[in-house]
Design a protein around this motif. Structure first.
Motif, PDB file in Angstrom:
ATOM      1  N   UNK A 101       0.753  -1.373  -0.070  1.00 41.66           N
ATOM      2  CA  UNK A 101       0.088  -0.199  -0.098  1.00 41.66           C
ATOM      3  C   UNK A 101       0.885   1.462   0.118  1.00 41.66           C
ATOM      4  N   UNK A 102       1.804   1.063   0.846  1.00 37.71           N
ATOM      5  CA  UNK A 102       2.564   2.367   1.094  1.00 37.71           C
ATOM      6  C   UNK A 102       3.458   2.594  -0.316  1.00 37.71           C
ATOM      7  N   UNK A 103       4.124   1.633  -0.866  1.00 39.16           N
ATOM      8  CA  UNK A 103       4.808   1.746  -1.929  1.00 39.16           C
ATOM      9  C   UNK A 103       3.853   2.058  -3.012  1.00 39.16           C
ATOM     10  N   UNK A 104       2.696   1.670  -3.421  1.00 41.02           N
ATOM     11  CA  UNK A 104       1.696   2.095  -4.475  1.00 41.02           C
ATOM     12  C   UNK A 104       1.335   3.494  -4.366  1.00 41.02           C
ATOM     13  N   UNK A 105       1.093   4.140  -3.096  1.00 40.40           N
ATOM     14  CA  UNK A 105       0.714   5.372  -2.939  1.00 40.40           C
ATOM     15  C   UNK A 105       1.835   6.219  -3.263  1.00 40.40           C
ATOM     16  N   UNK A 106       3.253   6.072  -2.684  1.00 42.02           N
ATOM     17  CA  UNK A 106       4.372   6.636  -3.190  1.00 42.02           C
ATOM     18  C   UNK A 106       4.329   7.024  -4.867  1.00 42.02           C
ATOM     19  N   UNK A 107       4.272   5.880  -5.462  1.00 42.53           N
ATOM     20  CA  UNK A 107       4.433   5.831  -6.839  1.00 42.53           C
ATOM     21  C   UNK A 107       3.214   6.770  -7.529  1.00 42.53           C
ATOM     22  N   UNK A 108       1.988   6.707  -6.989  1.00 35.76           N
ATOM     23  CA  UNK A 108       0.917   7.645  -7.466  1.00 35.76           C
ATOM     24  C   UNK A 108       1.267   8.900  -7.226  1.00 35.76           C
ATOM     25  N   UNK A 109       1.543   9.358  -5.942  1.00 32.39           N
ATOM     26  CA  UNK A 109       2.169  10.579  -5.749  1.00 32.39           C
ATOM     27  C   UNK A 109       3.133  11.210  -6.615  1.00 32.39           C
ATOM     28  N   UNK A 110       4.040  10.429  -6.787  1.00 32.33           N
ATOM     29  CA  UNK A 110       5.248  10.702  -7.565  1.00 32.33           C
ATOM     30  C   UNK A 110       4.904  11.087  -8.981  1.00 32.33           C
ATOM     31  N   UNK A 111       4.373  10.063  -9.614  1.00 26.62           N
ATOM     32  CA  UNK A 111       4.342  10.329 -10.987  1.00 26.62           C
ATOM     33  C   UNK A 111       3.258  11.326 -11.164  1.00 26.62           C
ATOM     34  N   UNK A 112       2.259  11.721 -10.356  1.00 24.39           N
ATOM     35  CA  UNK A 112       1.413  12.774 -10.520  1.00 24.39           C
ATOM     36  C   UNK A 112       1.946  14.108 -10.430  1.00 24.39           C
ATOM     37  N   UNK A 113       2.743  14.106  -9.199  1.00 27.48           N
ATOM     38  CA  UNK A 113       3.325  15.326  -9.120  1.00 27.48           C
ATOM     39  C   UNK A 113       4.445  15.906 -10.315  1.00 27.48           C
ATOM     40  N   UNK A 114       5.301  14.792 -10.587  1.00 28.34           N
ATOM     41  CA  UNK A 114       6.185  14.878 -11.661  1.00 28.34           C
ATOM     42  C   UNK A 114       5.293  15.436 -12.941  1.00 28.34           C
ATOM     43  N   UNK A 115       4.362  14.947 -13.196  1.00 32.58           N
ATOM     44  CA  UNK A 115       3.557  15.110 -14.570  1.00 32.58           C
ATOM     45  C   UNK A 115       2.897  16.455 -14.423  1.00 32.58           C
ATOM     46  N   UNK A 116       2.425  17.041 -13.340  1.00 32.21           N
ATOM     47  CA  UNK A 116       1.968  18.266 -13.345  1.00 32.21           C
ATOM     48  C   UNK A 116       2.978  19.179 -13.349  1.00 32.21           C
ATOM     49  N   UNK A 117       4.297  19.252 -12.653  1.00 39.67           N
ATOM     50  CA  UNK A 117       5.198  20.006 -13.022  1.00 39.67           C
ATOM     51  C   UNK A 117       5.817  20.032 -14.377  1.00 39.67           C
ATOM     52  N   UNK A 118       5.967  19.038 -15.189  1.00 45.39           N
ATOM     53  CA  UNK A 118       6.553  19.107 -16.400  1.00 45.39           C
ATOM     54  C   UNK A 118       5.295  19.920 -17.506  1.00 45.39           C
ATOM     55  N   UNK A 119       3.967  19.479 -17.066  1.00 45.55           N
ATOM     56  CA  UNK A 119       3.049  20.004 -17.926  1.00 45.55           C
ATOM     57  C   UNK A 119       2.920  21.427 -18.247  1.00 45.55           C
ATOM     58  N   UNK A 120       3.307  22.262 -17.231  1.00 49.49           N
ATOM     59  CA  UNK A 120       3.377  23.735 -17.565  1.00 49.49           C
ATOM     60  C   UNK A 120       4.886  24.265 -17.699  1.00 49.49           C
ATOM     61  N   UNK A 121       5.785  23.641 -18.000  1.00 48.71           N
ATOM     62  CA  UNK A 121       7.162  23.989 -18.304  1.00 48.71           C
ATOM     63  C   UNK A 121       7.318  24.044 -19.645  1.00 48.71           C
ATOM     64  N   UNK A 122       8.271  25.088 -20.095  1.00 47.94           N
ATOM     65  CA  UNK A 122       8.912  24.809 -21.360  1.00 47.94           C
ATOM     66  C   UNK A 122       9.887  23.885 -21.376  1.00 47.94           C
ATOM     67  N   UNK A 123       9.945  23.151 -22.200  1.00 43.79           N
ATOM     68  CA  UNK A 123      10.605  21.761 -22.172  1.00 43.79           C
ATOM     69  C   UNK A 123      11.265  21.503 -23.401  1.00 43.79           C
ATOM     70  N   UNK A 124      12.701  21.210 -23.649  1.00 39.36           N
ATOM     71  CA  UNK A 124      12.953  20.930 -24.873  1.00 39.36           C
ATOM     72  C   UNK A 124      14.489  19.982 -24.483  1.00 39.36           C
ATOM     73  N   UNK A 125      14.794  19.197 -25.619  1.00 34.76           N
ATOM     74  CA  UNK A 125      15.992  18.599 -25.712  1.00 34.76           C
ATOM     75  C   UNK A 125      15.861  17.293 -24.875  1.00 34.76           C
ATOM     76  N   UNK A 126      17.145  16.404 -24.832  1.00 34.13           N
ATOM     77  CA  UNK A 126      17.046  15.222 -24.169  1.00 34.13           C
ATOM     78  C   UNK A 126      16.692  15.040 -22.741  1.00 34.13           C
ATOM     79  N   UNK A 127      17.084  15.981 -21.906  1.00 32.78           N
ATOM     80  CA  UNK A 127      17.028  16.100 -20.557  1.00 32.78           C
ATOM     81  C   UNK A 127      15.367  16.126 -20.504  1.00 32.78           C
TER      82      UNK A 127
END
Length: 165
Positions: A87-113
């Protein structure tokens, strides 16, 4: 034999969890290192959380694989301990991928990184799905064995990695 009784299906899930955690660790670690070197500032907390979650997963998988395999007759091998770790590990992954997706969605982003960060987020989402599957198997095991008093709360060794693997 139901799928939650199959040691092979759980072993396949565990191997997939290890592989995905290593992929996310590499991709997000690369993006975090680039961010620190390019901006001369600490990397975003979302990246740091996914790095933590990858490391946590590798440690949790040591418990989820080794304890049922070698210590099935000890108190460490309890069905609620396994369910809690899942349960704990599943919740960590859910929170992590949602937070990172939201962070990347409103950023100008280019290149391999940028591509590495996006790919790491997608693999983190896949890792969450795989942990959701193993969590469901754990819940089915707990429900299936809820009325039993003879096993004193021990986890079913069939739910976990087979001996000799």
């Amino acid at each position: 034999m139901a799928i939650y009784d199959s040691r092979t299906s759980v072993l396949i899930l565990r191997i997939l969890q290890i592989i995905l955690a290593l992929i996310v660790l590499g991709l997000i670690g690369y993006a975090s290192n680039w961010w620190t070197g390019h901006w001369h500032a600490t990397s975003p907390s979302q990246f740091n959380f996914l790095i933590f979650t990858s490391a946590w997963t590798l440690l949790a998988l040591v418990y989820l694989i080794v304890v049922p395999w070698r210590f099935s007759d000890t108190p460490a091998h309890h069905k609620f301990a396994i369910l809690g770790m899942e349960t704990l590990t599943m919740l960590f992954w859910f929170a992590g991928f949602i937070a990172t997706a939201v962070f990347l969605s409103d950023r100008p982003c280019w290149g391999s990184v940028c591509e590495a960060a996006r790919a790491g987020t997608v693999f983190a989402a896949f890792e969450w799905v795989v942990f959701a599957c193993s969590f469901a198997l754990s819940v089915m095991h707990v429900v299936r064995t809820s009325g039993r008093t003879s096993d004193r709360g021990k986890a079913d060794p069939n739910l976990n990695v087979a001996e000799g693997v």
